[in-house]
Design a protein around this motif. Structure first.
Motif, short mmCIF file in Angstrom:
data_model
loop_
_atom_site.label_atom_id
_atom_site.label_comp_id
_atom_site.label_asym_id
_atom_site.label_seq_id
_atom_site.Cartn_x
_atom_site.Cartn_y
_atom_site.Cartn_z
N PHE A 135 111.67 41.53 83.25
CA PHE A 135 112.99 40.98 83.01
C PHE A 135 113.26 40.87 81.52
CE2 PHE A 135 116.26 37.91 82.55
CZ PHE A 135 117.11 38.19 83.59
N TYR A 138 114.00 44.18 80.17
CA TYR A 138 115.37 44.58 80.50
C TYR A 138 116.37 43.91 79.55
CZ TYR A 138 119.79 44.78 82.98
OH TYR A 138 121.10 44.98 83.29
N LEU A 139 116.09 42.66 79.26
CA LEU A 139 116.95 41.90 78.36
C LEU A 139 117.03 42.55 76.98
CD1 LEU A 139 117.95 39.08 79.33
CD2 LEU A 139 116.52 38.20 77.54
N GLU A 142 118.84 45.93 77.06
CA GLU A 142 120.30 45.85 77.04
C GLU A 142 120.81 45.27 75.71
OE1 GLU A 142 121.54 47.65 79.18
OE2 GLU A 142 122.06 46.61 81.02
N LEU A 172 124.33 51.55 79.31
CA LEU A 172 124.63 50.44 80.21
C LEU A 172 124.53 50.89 81.66
CD1 LEU A 172 125.34 47.66 79.30
CD2 LEU A 172 127.73 48.16 79.65
N LEU A 176 122.05 49.37 84.33
CA LEU A 176 122.45 48.72 85.57
C LEU A 176 121.70 49.30 86.77
CD1 LEU A 176 126.20 48.25 84.77
CD2 LEU A 176 124.60 46.45 85.32
N LEU A 177 121.43 50.62 86.71
CA LEU A 177 120.61 51.19 87.79
C LEU A 177 119.23 50.55 87.77
CD1 LEU A 177 121.44 54.99 87.80
CD2 LEU A 177 122.20 53.22 89.37
N LEU A 179 118.63 47.64 86.73
CA LEU A 179 118.80 46.27 87.24
C LEU A 179 118.70 46.25 88.77
CD1 LEU A 179 119.49 43.31 86.81
CD2 LEU A 179 121.89 43.93 86.87
N ALA A 180 119.30 47.26 89.41
CA ALA A 180 119.22 47.30 90.87
C ALA A 180 117.75 47.35 91.30
CB ALA A 180 119.97 48.52 91.40
N ILE A 182 115.24 46.27 89.51
CA ILE A 182 114.60 45.00 89.15
C ILE A 182 114.87 43.96 90.23
CG2 ILE A 182 114.75 43.10 87.51
CD1 ILE A 182 115.00 45.14 85.31
N ILE A 183 116.10 43.97 90.74
CA ILE A 183 116.43 43.05 91.83
C ILE A 183 115.55 43.35 93.03
CG2 ILE A 183 118.24 42.43 93.49
CD1 ILE A 183 120.26 42.84 91.23
N PHE A 198 107.94 38.81 87.53
CA PHE A 198 108.31 40.04 86.82
C PHE A 198 107.18 40.48 85.92
CE2 PHE A 198 112.60 38.49 87.85
CZ PHE A 198 113.08 39.64 88.43
#
Lengths: 503, 505
Positions: A135, A138-139, A142, A172, A176-177, A179-180, A182-183, A198
């Motif tokens: 996470f 990812y932060l 981005e 971006l 976002l992909l 992020l999917a 990561i979720i 994580f």
């Protein structure tokens, strides 16, 4: 031990200090920025001295709970690959600041903001490579976009706003992909491990079914392929590199794009080994296409825009890096990691010198130069060396990495390695043609009075050239740090010794 | 027949606000004009604050009250608290006197001599305060309603003042009145649907209480025609309120035409109230029919996201962009309904909280960008704002990034929570659609950022006025909330999750 946190926070504090400085005193702002980044680089090297290269796994580990509800930790740590990439960023930042001393003048935005953004970017670069929590990674992944976006859009030239937006949206979208995925990891880890996490080491314990793994892998991989960039996700790069100032381009291609290839090794290979194996051959093909596509476009540009040309050569080089990564051999991966470092230095040299050429001549077209060897010998020679490094001449740093990548690929995919080798020939073309056109031959009209590199520029470029030559002869220093991690990564893949190739 | 038992203490939040609204009407009639503004603002703020206080007192309550027609449980408490906080912030914007947002006298014809006279005499009407209080009262009851009749009454108490308030704008009065009328007509249609659906449900279950309907569904499974038709119509009414596609078309016109402080209030408060009711009905009352309604809500969610984000790209007016963004966010929020699990409740509540702060803040900033004629909402005239007033442009950028769901802002935390809840329920299609829609949405948010920072300012008198303390407080609170909820969301997540429980049974 909070050494990584402190290291990462220093540039950020420096940028805060810059914002507090009076707007008028530009020289002071520049000196502060240079001072801070130099201190950070020295501190980084000092930390690197404590790195135990015989140990695999993360060192200098820090971990604090941040958002327990989502299982998010502030986790930092480095292995050999991360350490080298951080050092690359730390060394390049002061060089870029010094080399681009006057780059921000005459822009719409203030000079001190330019240097403050560079320092913010340095923090992000340290963070993204040091994060052991996906996470957090990812932060930074981005957040990194924001300073770069402003560096391109606020200080670039030509179609800067469009290029900045294109860069931002591509990244971006990929992010976002990711992020999917990561979720997805969050949900799977909560189901399987009892509590969401994580942590990259913890997550390796997951056992995923094939479909989920493929799905999660693709989310990460596409994000990284856009970042790296791999064909067909590359179109943002030439525009961004052309519009950005040379200093921004150095950090963009030299360091930031490495986040993509770094992420492939750190996350795709370790978390999704089966999916990596499944998609490996496809990615090998994409890598080969990248190598040739980048090379052909670079040759096509060899009479056109220098910055576009350099960015196409990078697409070709990134093809080699992904080739080495997805060959799943220890040599291949070591070569790729080494390539990331070496490509950072050689691209930095090319971009900085090209930037100085463009600033002197007020043109970025290759054909407007010519005969620089006679007018500006130092500039010409450094450009020549950087070019030779880029085409992987033996004795210069890139050679070893390209060699390792091809050897590592050959044992598993002989055909791919042979095809890749042809790319080297093209590299000679796309480097030597523009070098010949711009440096040799008669002095082109309008070039008679160009000035050679001044002392500041010489000081800035000297360490880069020195490192290119040094690592060409002593790659072992870097490989000693890289190899244990690469070995461990490949043995964890459990793919066995090379089979001699189905390709 | 025994006297009905009313738990006044537990219903206090609603009662306090509605009593204050009635009182405010009397104030309007009897207090002299000179003191009216002071009395009205004091009364309104006091009522909201007292309401908030009583909500906090109720925090451990869980049960059905007022003869079973109102359910107060953790979910209600969170929603009522959220509504009151947003109402407070919205009221601050409405109480702003510097901008002449509201027409001097709503009854005068636009462009008439009467209007000129009203303007010249410096009239500033204060009817908006009782109207706001009524709307807040309705909003507080809406998510607590446990009976179709109560739900409908709450809906009307919430909606009717909003129709009026939407038409009160001083600037571009005709547009504002048109928006009010449009909102009213379409709202009346949706109310009719809603009521018709309720009648069908009564026909099916023989009762209007949610518990009775639920019992009927569980005891006699099977798809009764009355049940399905009734539910479909009820859902249409709710979807209209949350501005989900294909019942969203009022949103851009009303958001654009209404006075901006009202838009801000409406965007935050109505969304919370409507999604609150949505949650209660879909999670408890008709939870047993999840396999029937889930595919439909998935389709509507994806459609709403797509319409909101794609049409927003083509907008040239900042309020319309934000309106389409509100539609897109309804799509994202519907994924929380789709989730239908424990995480889904907490995630939806969290999302509503984060979204409300951000959207209030954005509209508050819209009120500041003005020229001599009033607010400037044409996006082209916002270019170069970053140069002219870096602070306001910076805060606006923060809000836009939060709306786009960029990490370290509250918007990301909300999105993460709600998408992971949907993923957990196995409905990966909405997650993918949500992520893709977020990518498209990022485009138009970032376009505004580009406009503010990379374009040259235009010399047409557009400027950012220095906010008065009331507006400054609103913007400040929203900005801090957006950041804090993005960086340290843990305490709020804990609080919401510990409360996010429907009353059992």
């Amino acid at each position: 031990m909070n050494s990584l946190t402190i290291l990462g926070a220093l540039p950020l504090l420096g940028s805060a200090a810059l914002f507090l400085l009076p707007r008028a005193n530009e020289l002071l702002a520049k000196r502060v920025a240079l001072g801070v980044s130099t201190v950070v680089a020295v501190a980084g090297l000092a930390i690197a001295m404590n790195f135990d290269r015989s140990v695999t796994g993360f060192q200098l580990v820090e971990k604090y709970s941040w958002i327990p509800a989502f299982g998010i930790n502030f986790g930092l740590g480095v292995d050999g690959m991360a350490l080298l990439l951080i050092l690359l960023a730390l060394i390049l930042t002061p060089i870029v600041i010094l080399a681009c001393w006057n780059e921000a003048e005459g822009s719409r935005w203030s000079v001190k903001t330019f240097f403050a953004l560079l320092l913010i970017l340095e923090t992000m670069m340290i963070g993204v490579f040091a994060a052991t929590d996906i996470f957090l990674f990812y932060l930074f992944f981005e957040a990194m976009l924001i300073p770069v976006y402003f560096l391109i859009g606020g200080y670039g030239s030509g179609e800067r706003a469009a290029a900045a937006v294109k860069f931002l949206l591509y990244s971006l979208f990929g992010g976002l992909l990711m992020l999917a995925s990561i979720i997805g990891l969050y949900v799977v880890s909560r189901d399987q491990l009892g509590a969401p996490t994580f942590d990259v080491t913890e997550l390796q314990k997951l056992s995923l079914n094939n479909q989920t793994e493929a799905f999660l892998f693709l989310g990460f991989f596409i994000a990284f392929a856009i970042k790296a960039p791999l064909w067909p996700f590359h179109t943002w790069l030439p525009d961004a590199a052309k519009a950005a100032t040379p200093g921004t381009s150095v950090l963009l291609l030299g360091v930031l794009d490495k986040v993509g290839t770094y992420g492939m090794i750190r996350f795709c290979l370790t978390l999704f080994p089966d999916a990596s194996k499944q998609f490996g051959p496809t990615i090998i093909v994409l890598s080969l296409i990248s190598i040739f596509y980048g090379a052909f476009l670079a040759i096509w540009q060899s009479n056109g825009d220098i910055k576009r040309l350099i960015s196409y050569t990078s697409i070709s080089h990134f093809g080699f890096i992904t080739l080495g990564i997805f060959a799943f051999t220890a040599q291949g991966q070591s070569g790729s990691i080494l390539y990331m470092v070496n490509h950072g230095f050689s691209t930095a040299a090319l971009f900085l010198i090209a930037g100085w050429m463009i600033a002197r001549r007020n043109s970025s077209k290759v054909q407007d130069f010519g005969g620089l060897q006679r007018v500006t010998p130092v500039l010409a020679w450094t450009f020549f060396i950087a070019g030779l490094s880029s085409l992987a001449l033996p004795g210069l740093s890139s050679f070893v990495s390209e060699f390792l990548v091809l050897v590592g690929t050959f044992v598993r995919y002989p055909l791919a390695a042979v095809i890749g080798t042809l790319g080297i020939i093209l590299a000679a073309l796309y480097i030597l043609i523009p070098v010949q056109r711009s440096l040799h031959g008669p002095v082109a009209p309008g070039n008679e009075n160009l000035k050679d590199l001044n002392l500041r520029e010489k000081i800035a470029i000297a360490p880069v050239i020195a490192l290119i030559i040094f690592f060409g002869f002593f790659p072992q220093i870097l490989l000693n740090v890289i190899n244990p991690g690469a070995q461990a990564s490949i043995s964890a893949l459990n793919i066995g010794p090379s089979t001699g190739g189905d390709k | 027949m025994p006297t009905p038992k009313i738990e006044y203490g537990i219903l206090a939040p609603v009662l306090v606000v509605l009593a204050a609204a009635v009182l405010a009407v009397l104030v309007e009639a009897f207090v002299s004009r000179r003191y009216r503004y002071v009395v009205q603002t004091t009364l309104s703020f006091a009522a909201i604050a007292l309401g908030l206080f009583t909500v906090i007192l109720n925090k451990d309550v869980s049960g059905r009250f007022a003869e079973g027609s109102v359910a107060v449980d953790g979910v209600t408490i969170v929603l009522q608290g959220t509504i009151l906080i947003f109402a407070l912030l919205g009221l601050l914007l409405i109480a702003e006197r510097g901008f002449q947002s509201f027409t001097a006298q709503a009854s005068t014809l636009p462009g008439s001599a009467d209007e000129q006279r009203a303007l010249a005499s410096g009239l500033q009407q204060t009817e908006v305060f009782p109207l706001t209080l009524f709307a807040v009262g309705g909003a507080l009851l809406f998510p607590a309603a446990n009976d179709l009749i109560t739900l409908f009454v709450a809906l009307e108490v919430l909606s009717l003042p909003l129709y009026l308030m939407a038409g009160l704008s001083q600037r571009r009065r005709l547009l504002s009145q048109e928006a009010g009328l449009k909102y009213f007509l379409l709202g009346a249609f949706s109310s009719a649907f809603f009521l018709f659906g309720s009648a069908f449900l009564y026909g099916y279950a023989g009762t209007t209480t949610f518990d009775g309907i639920k019992l009927q569904i569980t005891t006699s499974p099977g798809n009764d025609l009355f049940l399905l038709v009734g539910l479909a119509m009820l859902t249409v009414g709710l979807l209209f309120k949350v501005s989900a596609a294909p019942f969203h078309s009022w949103t851009p016109d009303v958001y654009q035409g209404a006075p901006t402080p009202i838009t801000a209030f409406m965007a935050a408060v109505t969304k919370v109230a409507a999604f609150g009711a949505f949650l209660r009905i879909f999670y408890t009352t008709i939870g047993g029919m999840v396999w029937t309604w889930r595919p439909i809500i998935i389709a509507i969610s994806i459609l709403t996201m797509a319409i909101g984000t794609i049409i927003a790209i083509a907008q040239k007016d900042v309020k319309r962009v934000l309106a389409y963004s509100a539609i897109a966010h309804s799509g994202f929020l519907l994924t929380g309904i789709v989730a239908f699990n424990k995480s889904g409740v907490g995630a939806t509540l969290l999302y509503l909280l984060t979204y409300g702060f951000t959207t209030l803040g954005t509209f508050a900033i819209v009120t500041l960008v003005r020229d001599a004629g009033g607010e400037v909402t044409d996006l082209n005239r916002w270019s170069g704002l970053g140069k002219r007033s870096p602070l306001i442009a910076g805060i606006f950028t923060l809000f836009l990034l939060a709306l786009a769901g960029i990490p370290l802002t509250s918007g990301f935390v909300g999105k993460f929570a709600i998408f992971s809840a949907a993923y957990e329920s196995g409905n990966i299609s909405v997650v993918i659609a949500g992520v893709l829609a977020s990518a498209v949405a990022a485009f138009f948010y970032i376009r505004i950022v580009v406009l503010m920072y990379f374009n040259d300012p235009q010399e047409d008198g557009t400027s950012v006025v220095i906010p008065s303390p009331v507006t400054a407080i609103t913007i400040g609170v929203c900005a801090v909330a957006t950041l804090v909820l993005g960086v340290f969301p843990q305490p709020v997540i804990n609080a919401v999750n510990s409360l996010a429980m429907f009353v059992a049974g």
